[in-house]
Design an enzyme around this catalytic site. Structure first.
Site, mmCIF file in Angstrom:
data_model
loop_
_atom_site.group_PDB
_atom_site.id
_atom_site.type_symbol
_atom_site.label_atom_id
_atom_site.label_comp_id
_atom_site.label_asym_id
_atom_site.label_seq_id
_atom_site.Cartn_x
_atom_site.Cartn_y
_atom_site.Cartn_z
ATOM 1 C CD GLU A 59 -41.899 29.300 -17.795
ATOM 2 O OE1 GLU A 59 -41.142 30.101 -18.399
ATOM 3 O OE2 GLU A 59 -42.267 28.213 -18.288
ATOM 4 C CG HIS A 128 -39.621 18.368 -18.652
ATOM 5 N ND1 HIS A 128 -38.423 18.812 -19.152
ATOM 6 C CD2 HIS A 128 -40.587 19.124 -19.260
ATOM 7 C CE1 HIS A 128 -38.656 19.785 -20.032
ATOM 8 N NE2 HIS A 128 -39.952 19.992 -20.111
#
Lengths: 324, 337
Positions: A59, A128
């Protein structure tokens, strides 16, 4: 034509990639795989591997690459698969992307978009499922938009790509399967415009993202018992359309925010603060925030449903507040 | 492991290029000594990270790079900024927090940036700029511009995640980026060897990403130039990234607040004896450059630093109007309309 929310993502990106050769797109599993949520199906086929690029699960590298490319002439769109993963690259977002224009006294522009799946409702558990719009909103230098329907996905994506500043565009995972008739042709919105979805004189309900359809449904139920509510879709937290919001709240004298985020420091608290500051004397009752409790989101159906604001909870909260 | 000797470098350099490197060495050295003096006078506030002793790396790359290449530096970035040709006055004024500073006082010592000189920023978070340099390299590759991004960082950076993400990313995308580890043997206050699993923190990891391990004497401008020229040419030819480990030593501590007392006296003495500025001067004389040519450079640089100091001090206090500008591209700072 009828589009799902997930199909609208690819349409919005494609619209901008056709228009501008400098728009490029990168992320994990976005090219051949078409995105883990199938939001980018067809982009690789149309624009090729030079412009639609798979990355490693890295990321910091994804957003660093987007930033470096943006400062040297490209207009990248970067995907962070789940918005929870912003935490992994928060340095690039909060320390680098957000601050660079200011620290360099305007020498560097960062026209880039970070798009990401946001929010709960799919039983993915606490890592999530977060709604992270408040993380982004708290950092000066980044714009934050959250579309609540397929048409707005296209319009806000185009606005985000064309904006000269960095924009975090949060897609609501819980809405990916929703459908809507979306007009053909180019759709271009303006950042910082809220939408009034329904008008009523008794109260103003202000919602964002996945809470918008629930709030509209709640307003319909409230109408059946005689309470007519205005519903405003915020759409953009930074910049925030305070003109529309204050006008509608002032007109009804009542405000309810409907937020999918933990209670402390949610965007609704900021709106409440603005209202208290600017139109206090127009108010007819308490300013009420409907949020999740201040907890990580649990995974089990029954528990997650209890945490997230439901149509029933919105109806009950508004009804109780308006009638007692 | 490749090590490049002085002879490799000197053979490919013109006397003009070597004098340009000498001039930069003297400028970087004298500028930072002046910055230190101004700090002692409490005119430079906050903190400041000097690279006295490490000048050969910035100077050699400065001469080897193309004018439109990109530089990414750390908070220890004064030398890298000047080596791109950024004038001393705005840099010094930025350190002093004046409105004639490079960023009008909004950035400070740790964030020096001059886009017109290809100086794409100094980054104060360890490792942050390696992925960003990849992005600039990607952009150059996309535009087929032939530009290269050169990214300087310290040995301590090699243990942070962003280093590894960036190296892998650059290798996989074959990006025109040169990563330059300035290994000054200390991660802030701690010997790098005490906290690192391999003896050569950058070079020993190069092969993990399919790159050739390159170690160079970072106090030798000719040797660094040779390595730089090779890595830049390789990047420009589309052959992908390089990772260079340049061994060097900072004469002072980590930052203004650090006297560097944790370092053994004999180690400091050994490195001071290898001070790149007098060493390079001596080499140039040995190779036939007349002393007065070098004296003239010294005098000119000293006069330029004095003038820059006066000009920087003459700058004003940044006005209130600057506080709210350039959060957004439209110039305003309003977060709501």
């Amino acid at each position: 034509m009828t589009l799902t929310y997930r199909e609208a993502i690819a349409r919005g990106i494609a619209q901008e990639m056709r228009r501008d050769e400098n728009v490029v797109f990168l992320g994990e599993d976005v090219a051949a795989a078409g995105g883990v949520f199938k939001g980018t199906v067809g982009l690789l086929e149309e624009f090729g591997p030079r412009r639609v690029r798979d990355t490693p699960i890295s990321e910091q590298a994804i957003l660093g690459a987007a930033m470096g490319a943006a400062m040297t002439g490209l207009r990248p769109i970067a995907e962070i698969m789940f918005s929870d993963f912003f935490a992994v690259c928060w340095d690039i977002v909060a320390n680098e992307i957000a601050k660079t224009r200011y620290m360099t006294n305007g020498q560097i522009s960062l026209p880039l978009v970070i798009r990401s799946g946001n929010g709960g409702g799919l039983r993915f558990g606490a890592q999530h499922s977060q709604s992270v719009e408040n993380w982004a909103m708290a950092v000066p230098g980044i714009k934050v938009v959250v579309p609540s329907n397929p048409r707005d996905v296209v319009g806000l994506m185009s606005a985000a790509v064309r904006d000269p500043d960095p924009v975090v565009l949060l897609e609501e995972k819980g809405l990916y399967a929703t459908k809507q008739d979306v007009p053909d042709g180019e759709i271009v919105d303006e950042l910082g415009k809220a939408t009034v979805l329904r008008e009523g004189d008794d109260a103003t309900l202000v919602a964002l993202g996945s809470m918008v359809p629930k709030t509209v449904a709640a307003a319909e139920e409230l109408a059946a018992v005689g309470l007519e509510c205005t519903v405003v879709d915020v759409r953009s937290l930074v910049p925030l359309d305070t003109a529309t919001l204050l006008r509608e709240i002032s007109r009804t004298g009542r405000l309810f925010t409907v937020e999918a985020n933990p209670r402390l420091c949610g965007w609704g608290a900021e709106l409440v603060s603005v209202v208290a500051d600017e139109i206090f004397t127009d108010l007819d009752g308490p300013l009420v925030r409907i949020t999740t409790p201040h907890i990580p989101l649990p995974a089990a159906d029954a528990l997650e449903d209890l945490a997230l604001p439901s149509v029933e909870r919105i109806v009950d909260t508004v009804h109780k507040s308006m009638t007692t | 492991m490749t090590t490049t000797s002085r002879a490799d470098g000197a053979a490919t350099l013109t006397t003009e290029e070597r004098l340009a490197m000498y001039r930069l060495l003297v400028e970087l050295r004298h500028f930072e000594k002046r910055a230190y003096d101004l700090f002692l006078q409490n005119l430079v506030k906050g903190t400041s990270h000097l690279s006295i002793g490490q000048e050969a790396i910035a100077a050699a790359f400065g001469v080897a790079m193309r004018a439109d290449d990109y530089t990414f530096a750390t908070y220890r970035g004064h030398a890298h900024t000047l080596a791109r040709g950024v004038p001393m006055t705005p840099v010094l004024a930025e350190l002093l927090g004046r409105d004639n500073g490079l960023m009008a006082g909004k950035g400070g010592s740790m964030h020096l940036t001059s886009v017109e000189h290809g100086m794409m920023g100094s980054y104060a978070i360890i490792g942050a700029h390696l992925p960003i340099a990849c992005g600039a390299a990607w952009s150059a590759q996309y535009r087929d511009s032939g530009q290269v991004a050169v990214c300087f960082f310290g040995d301590g950076t090699t243990n942070i995640g962003a280093f590894h993400e960036a190296l892998n990313f650059a290798a996989v995308w074959k990006l025109p980026v040169v990563f330059v580890c300035e290994n000054n043997l200390y991660m802030e206050y701690t010997p790098i060897g005490d906290v690192t699993a391999v003896p050569r923190p950058a070079a020993d990891r190069a092969s993990s990403y399919g790159l050739e391990p390159i170690v160079v004497d970072g106090n030798d401008p000719d040797a660094v130039h040779a390595v730089a020229a090779t890595a830049l040419a390789r990047a420009r030819a589309g052959e992908g990234p390089s990772l260079v480990e340049a061994l060097t030593y900072r004469h002072g501590g980590h930052s203004r607040a650090d006297p560097g007392k944790y370092r053994p006296d004999e180690e400091v003495a050994a490195w001071l004896a290898r001070d790149p500025v007098p060493m390079y001067r001596q080499r140039l004389v040995t190779d036939g450059v007349e002393e007065h040519v070098l004296d003239d450079i010294d005098d000119a640089v000293h006069a330029a630093v004095d003038l820059a100091t006066e000009e920087a001090k003459a700058g004003g206090t940044p006005g209130e109007g600057l506080l709210m500008t350039d959060v957004w591209a439209d110039g305003g700072s309003s977060w709501r309309n």
